[in-house]
Design an enzyme around this catalytic site. Sequence first.
Site, PDB file in Angstrom:
ATOM      1  N   SER A 143       0.850  -1.192   0.000  1.00  0.00           N
ATOM      2  CA  SER A 143       0.000   0.000   0.000  1.00  0.00           C
ATOM      3  C   SER A 143       0.879   1.232   0.000  1.00  0.00           C
ATOM      4  O   SER A 143       2.029   1.193   0.452  1.00  0.00           O
ATOM      5  CB  SER A 143      -0.886   0.001   1.253  1.00  0.00           C
ATOM      6  OG  SER A 143      -1.544   1.241   1.411  1.00  0.00           O
ATOM      7  N   TYR A 156      -1.560   0.495  10.641  1.00  0.00           N
ATOM      8  CA  TYR A 156      -1.535   0.047   9.245  1.00  0.00           C
ATOM      9  C   TYR A 156      -0.229   0.458   8.581  1.00  0.00           C
ATOM     10  O   TYR A 156       0.360  -0.318   7.816  1.00  0.00           O
ATOM     11  CB  TYR A 156      -2.729   0.639   8.508  1.00  0.00           C
ATOM     12  CG  TYR A 156      -2.956   0.057   7.128  1.00  0.00           C
ATOM     13  CD1 TYR A 156      -3.053  -1.316   6.939  1.00  0.00           C
ATOM     14  CD2 TYR A 156      -3.097   0.884   6.021  1.00  0.00           C
ATOM     15  CE1 TYR A 156      -3.285  -1.856   5.680  1.00  0.00           C
ATOM     16  CE2 TYR A 156      -3.320   0.353   4.761  1.00  0.00           C
ATOM     17  CZ  TYR A 156      -3.414  -1.013   4.595  1.00  0.00           C
ATOM     18  OH  TYR A 156      -3.630  -1.536   3.343  1.00  0.00           O
TER      19      TYR A 156
END
Length: 259
Positions: A143, A156
Amino acid sequence: MTTAHHSTEDEKRSAVVTGASTGIGEATVRALAAGGWQVYAVARRAERLEALAAQTGAIPVAADIAEDDDVARLLEAVTAGGGADTLINIAGGARGTDWIAEAKTEDWEWMLRANVIGTMKITRAFLPMLRATGRGTVLNLTSVAGLVSYEGGGGYNAAKFAERGMTRALRLEEAEHNVRVIEVLPGLVKTEEFTLRRLGGDADAAEKVYAGVEEPLTAEDVADVVRYAVTVPHHINLDEIVIRPVAQAAAHKLIRRGA
């Protein structure tokens, strides 16, 4: 996205795709199956895999990639089916948007387990098979959260920075075995479950993430890039592919038009 470069090495390809029950993983199974690949669709939700298999011809294997017994069973199933030359690690996800001062230990543990430990365990298990093909491929979906940190993203960010670090190390370690290692780093992608799960099932809050954004990426957009990256001739390694919607010029710049 298409490529004019095809060779005999692209025929009868076989891939293991994790996170296949929804979103980018499901779209990747569909894209590869449509291209004639044999695809092992892996996720925890057996009923969704069975439906996907009925529609695509993929081989469903219900498994939690962070559990050793499940990984061993998956490896056995793929070996019995003739093996695979490509491992596509899409399983992962985010939990919560708490700042670190209010961080929930269980959320961080889940994210590290799903994004890092699971990816490590399945990659470790399949590397001997991938090496043996003489032209193996590992693709890790990370990501842009692994590139730039942001408030409320600490857990995250930590997971995706770690997964990215592991991916880069793997590329160095496996080049001598002719295993190419690809990283795809999506930005804002609107999928069925990712943001909804991250926000604890709050549908209104999840919808606000995309409010006013013209054409956020879709799961199919990312799957098309994944398919392309693993289909080009093997001597080509697309090391890192960052994919964002035009409206997301950078992590701190997202264009929203209207309400």
